[in-house]
Design an enzyme around this catalytic site. Structure first.
Site, PDB file in Angstrom:
ATOM      1  N   ASN A 137      41.151  51.597  30.374  1.00  0.00           N
ATOM      2  CA  ASN A 137      40.382  50.922  31.424  1.00  0.00           C
ATOM      3  C   ASN A 137      39.056  51.656  31.594  1.00  0.00           C
ATOM      4  O   ASN A 137      39.016  52.746  32.148  1.00  0.00           O
ATOM      5  CB  ASN A 137      41.217  50.943  32.722  1.00  0.00           C
ATOM      6  CG  ASN A 137      40.450  50.399  33.910  1.00  0.00           C
ATOM      7  OD1 ASN A 137      39.376  49.812  33.763  1.00  0.00           O
ATOM      8  ND2 ASN A 137      41.000  50.605  35.110  1.00  0.00           N
ATOM      9  N   TRP A 138      37.990  51.035  31.111  1.00  0.00           N
ATOM     10  CA  TRP A 138      36.684  51.705  31.138  1.00  0.00           C
ATOM     11  C   TRP A 138      36.018  51.656  32.507  1.00  0.00           C
ATOM     12  O   TRP A 138      34.974  52.269  32.715  1.00  0.00           O
ATOM     13  CB  TRP A 138      35.735  51.071  30.106  1.00  0.00           C
ATOM     14  CG  TRP A 138      36.178  51.223  28.686  1.00  0.00           C
ATOM     15  CD1 TRP A 138      37.267  51.917  28.244  1.00  0.00           C
ATOM     16  CD2 TRP A 138      35.555  50.664  27.533  1.00  0.00           C
ATOM     17  NE1 TRP A 138      37.343  51.822  26.872  1.00  0.00           N
ATOM     18  CE2 TRP A 138      36.308  51.057  26.415  1.00  0.00           C
ATOM     19  CE3 TRP A 138      34.417  49.867  27.344  1.00  0.00           C
ATOM     20  CZ2 TRP A 138      35.965  50.677  25.111  1.00  0.00           C
ATOM     21  CZ3 TRP A 138      34.076  49.477  26.052  1.00  0.00           C
ATOM     22  CH2 TRP A 138      34.845  49.895  24.954  1.00  0.00           C
ATOM     23  N   LYS A 139      36.568  50.860  33.404  1.00  0.00           N
ATOM     24  CA  LYS A 139      35.975  50.697  34.746  1.00  0.00           C
ATOM     25  C   LYS A 139      34.492  50.321  34.615  1.00  0.00           C
ATOM     26  O   LYS A 139      34.132  49.659  33.654  1.00  0.00           O
ATOM     27  CB  LYS A 139      36.200  51.961  35.578  1.00  0.00           C
ATOM     28  CG  LYS A 139      37.667  52.381  35.526  1.00  0.00           C
ATOM     29  CD  LYS A 139      38.067  53.392  36.532  1.00  0.00           C
ATOM     30  CE  LYS A 139      39.558  53.690  36.354  1.00  0.00           C
ATOM     31  NZ  LYS A 139      40.079  54.559  37.392  1.00  0.00           N
TER      32      LYS A 139
ATOM     33  N   HIS B  44      44.574  46.268  40.493  1.00  0.00           N
ATOM     34  CA  HIS B  44      44.290  47.694  40.301  1.00  0.00           C
ATOM     35  C   HIS B  44      43.984  48.310  41.671  1.00  0.00           C
ATOM     36  O   HIS B  44      43.395  47.654  42.531  1.00  0.00           O
ATOM     37  CB  HIS B  44      43.102  47.869  39.353  1.00  0.00           C
ATOM     38  CG  HIS B  44      42.870  49.310  38.978  1.00  0.00           C
ATOM     39  ND1 HIS B  44      42.202  50.176  39.803  1.00  0.00           N
ATOM     40  CD2 HIS B  44      43.249  50.022  37.893  1.00  0.00           C
ATOM     41  CE1 HIS B  44      42.168  51.373  39.228  1.00  0.00           C
ATOM     42  NE2 HIS B  44      42.800  51.307  38.073  1.00  0.00           N
TER      43      HIS B  44
ATOM     44  N   GLU C 119      41.776  50.184  42.726  1.00  0.00           N
ATOM     45  CA  GLU C 119      40.371  50.103  43.155  1.00  0.00           C
ATOM     46  C   GLU C 119      40.038  48.696  43.667  1.00  0.00           C
ATOM     47  O   GLU C 119      39.212  48.533  44.562  1.00  0.00           O
ATOM     48  CB  GLU C 119      39.453  50.527  42.002  1.00  0.00           C
ATOM     49  CG  GLU C 119      39.493  52.039  41.804  1.00  0.00           C
ATOM     50  CD  GLU C 119      39.351  52.502  40.368  1.00  0.00           C
ATOM     51  OE1 GLU C 119      38.776  51.785  39.539  1.00  0.00           O
ATOM     52  OE2 GLU C 119      39.834  53.622  40.069  1.00  0.00           O
TER      53      GLU C 119
ATOM     54  N   GLU D 146      50.927  52.845  38.929  1.00  0.00           N
ATOM     55  CA  GLU D 146      49.766  53.727  39.070  1.00  0.00           C
ATOM     56  C   GLU D 146      49.721  54.290  40.487  1.00  0.00           C
ATOM     57  O   GLU D 146      49.117  53.673  41.382  1.00  0.00           O
ATOM     58  CB  GLU D 146      48.478  52.941  38.798  1.00  0.00           C
ATOM     59  CG  GLU D 146      48.326  52.493  37.376  1.00  0.00           C
ATOM     60  CD  GLU D 146      46.859  52.513  36.950  1.00  0.00           C
ATOM     61  OE1 GLU D 146      46.574  53.122  35.923  1.00  0.00           O
ATOM     62  OE2 GLU D 146      46.022  51.956  37.667  1.00  0.00           O
TER      63      GLU D 146
ATOM     64  N   GLY E 151      42.396  59.188  38.607  1.00  0.00           N
ATOM     65  CA  GLY E 151      41.107  59.865  38.547  1.00  0.00           C
ATOM     66  C   GLY E 151      41.077  61.199  39.270  1.00  0.00           C
ATOM     67  O   GLY E 151      40.006  61.736  39.558  1.00  0.00           O
TER      68      GLY E 151
ATOM     69  N   SER F 141      45.635  59.742  35.588  1.00  0.00           N
ATOM     70  CA  SER F 141      45.261  61.024  34.976  1.00  0.00           C
ATOM     71  C   SER F 141      46.003  61.322  33.672  1.00  0.00           C
ATOM     72  O   SER F 141      46.361  62.471  33.408  1.00  0.00           O
ATOM     73  CB  SER F 141      45.436  62.169  35.978  1.00  0.00           C
ATOM     74  OG  SER F 141      44.582  61.976  37.088  1.00  0.00           O
TER      75      SER F 141
ATOM     76  N   GLY G 104      42.428  55.616  32.329  1.00  0.00           N
ATOM     77  CA  GLY G 104      41.053  55.459  32.803  1.00  0.00           C
ATOM     78  C   GLY G 104      40.132  56.471  32.138  1.00  0.00           C
ATOM     79  O   GLY G 104      39.712  56.298  30.992  1.00  0.00           O
ATOM     80  N   GLY G 105      39.852  57.568  32.838  1.00  0.00           N
ATOM     81  CA  GLY G 105      38.894  58.580  32.388  1.00  0.00           C
ATOM     82  C   GLY G 105      39.005  58.966  30.923  1.00  0.00           C
ATOM     83  O   GLY G 105      38.002  58.956  30.201  1.00  0.00           O
TER      84      GLY G 105
HETATM   85  P1  PGA Z   1      42.647  57.640  35.300  1.00  0.00           P
HETATM   86  O1  PGA Z   1      42.597  56.092  35.748  1.00  0.00           O
HETATM   87  O2  PGA Z   1      43.344  57.695  33.968  1.00  0.00           O
HETATM   88  O3  PGA Z   1      41.214  58.068  35.232  1.00  0.00           O
HETATM   89  O4  PGA Z   1      43.420  58.371  36.345  1.00  0.00           O
HETATM   90  C1  PGA Z   1      43.690  55.252  35.559  1.00  0.00           C
HETATM   91  C2  PGA Z   1      43.356  53.867  36.036  1.00  0.00           C
HETATM   92  O5  PGA Z   1      42.587  53.730  36.983  1.00  0.00           O
HETATM   93  O6  PGA Z   1      43.833  52.861  35.496  1.00  0.00           O
END
Ligand code: PGA
Length: 252
Positions: A9-11, A94, A96, A166, A172, A212, A233-234
């Site tokens: 997930n590149w956000k 998600h 966010e 999640e 993150g 993470s 994500g990251g």
């Molecule tokens: P993260 O994000 O790996 O940076 O914790 C995961 C996500 O938001 O799907």
């Protein structure tokens, strides 16, 4: 045990040029694995052009978001109908989206249905906040989010749905849920799906972990009972790191 599913997930990162370069690197380094499905979720802006560049046997695309109506006067939105043919998956709910943009169960439920209606597989994200965890409410939160998100789905549609556990406090933050926590959560999720849709459905739904995940801890989650893949994500923003994780999934 089916295929492992690894989603990056590149956000809101990588512009058109960077995204194209990334995909180029990924296609160069990843062999097509029959036992691993690799997916990236770029921003909406880059999806169309990446869909022309991608080799779907190696990497598939997901959208990070969309609107649940198919067409109409919804300025600024993109529908699942418009994403059809471009993406194979969409993220839904998600944390966010829930916490920054205030999406609630009604939106999330409508999006799950819109994805299925348009033959795109929804990845329904669920998970408790730090506060809820401290209050020992994880089970209740997962229950409410699953009931809320899956309310209008039939048991025949369950194999098309992916649930990503999640925990909000692990996204993150560099703070991970332990493999044991994840095993417990996957079990709660499957029990809930069994309660709602029956045993067969519970056995067919895929459950991912996200929060993470990086090259060093990915294999531990992939080896955890009940975990069918990862939502990253990251660490997915670096093509090299992401492809190393995919290779680990291949070995597990
Ligand atoms: P993260 O994000 O790996 O940076 O914790 C995961 C996500 O938001 O799907």
């Amino acid at each position: 045990m089916g295929k492992k599913l690894i989603i990056g997930n590149w956000k809101m990162n990588l512009d058109m040029h960077e995204a194209s370069l990334y995909l180029h690197k990924l296609l160069d380094t990843l062999p097509s694995h029959r036992d691993v499905e690799t997916v990236v979720a770029p921003t909406m802006l880059t999806l169309q052009s990446l869909s022309l560049q991608v080799n779907r046997r190696i990497v598939k695309l997901a959208a990070q978001n969309f609107y649940w109506r198919d067409h109409g006067a919804y300025t600024g939105e993109v529908s699942a109908t418009q994403l059809r043919g471009i993406v194979d998956y969409v993220l839904v709910g998600h944390s966010e989206r829930r916490h920054v943009f205030g999406e609630g169960d009604r939106d999330i439920r409508a999006k799950v249905q819109a994805a299925i209606r348009n033959r795109i597989q929804p990845v329904l994200c669920v998970g408790e906040t730090a506060h809820e965890r401290a209050a020992d409410e994880t089970r209740d939160v997962l229950h409410d989010q699953l009931v809320g998100g899956l309310a209008n789905v039939t048991s025949e549609e369950i194999p098309e749905i992916i649930v990503a556990y999640e925990p909000v406090w692990a996204i993150g933050t560099g703070e991970n849920a332990s493999p044991d926590d994840v095993k417990q959560a996957a079990k709660i999720i499957r029990n809930q799906v069994e309660h709602l849709f029956g045993k067969k459905a519970a056995g067919s739904i895929r459950v991912l972990y996200g929060g993470s995940v990086n090259v060093d801890n990915a294999a531990d989650y992939l080896a955890t009972k009940g975990v069918d893949g990862l939502l990253i994500g990251g660490a997915s923003l670096d093509a090299h790191q992401f492809s190393e994780i995919v290779k680990k999934a291949h070995k597990v």
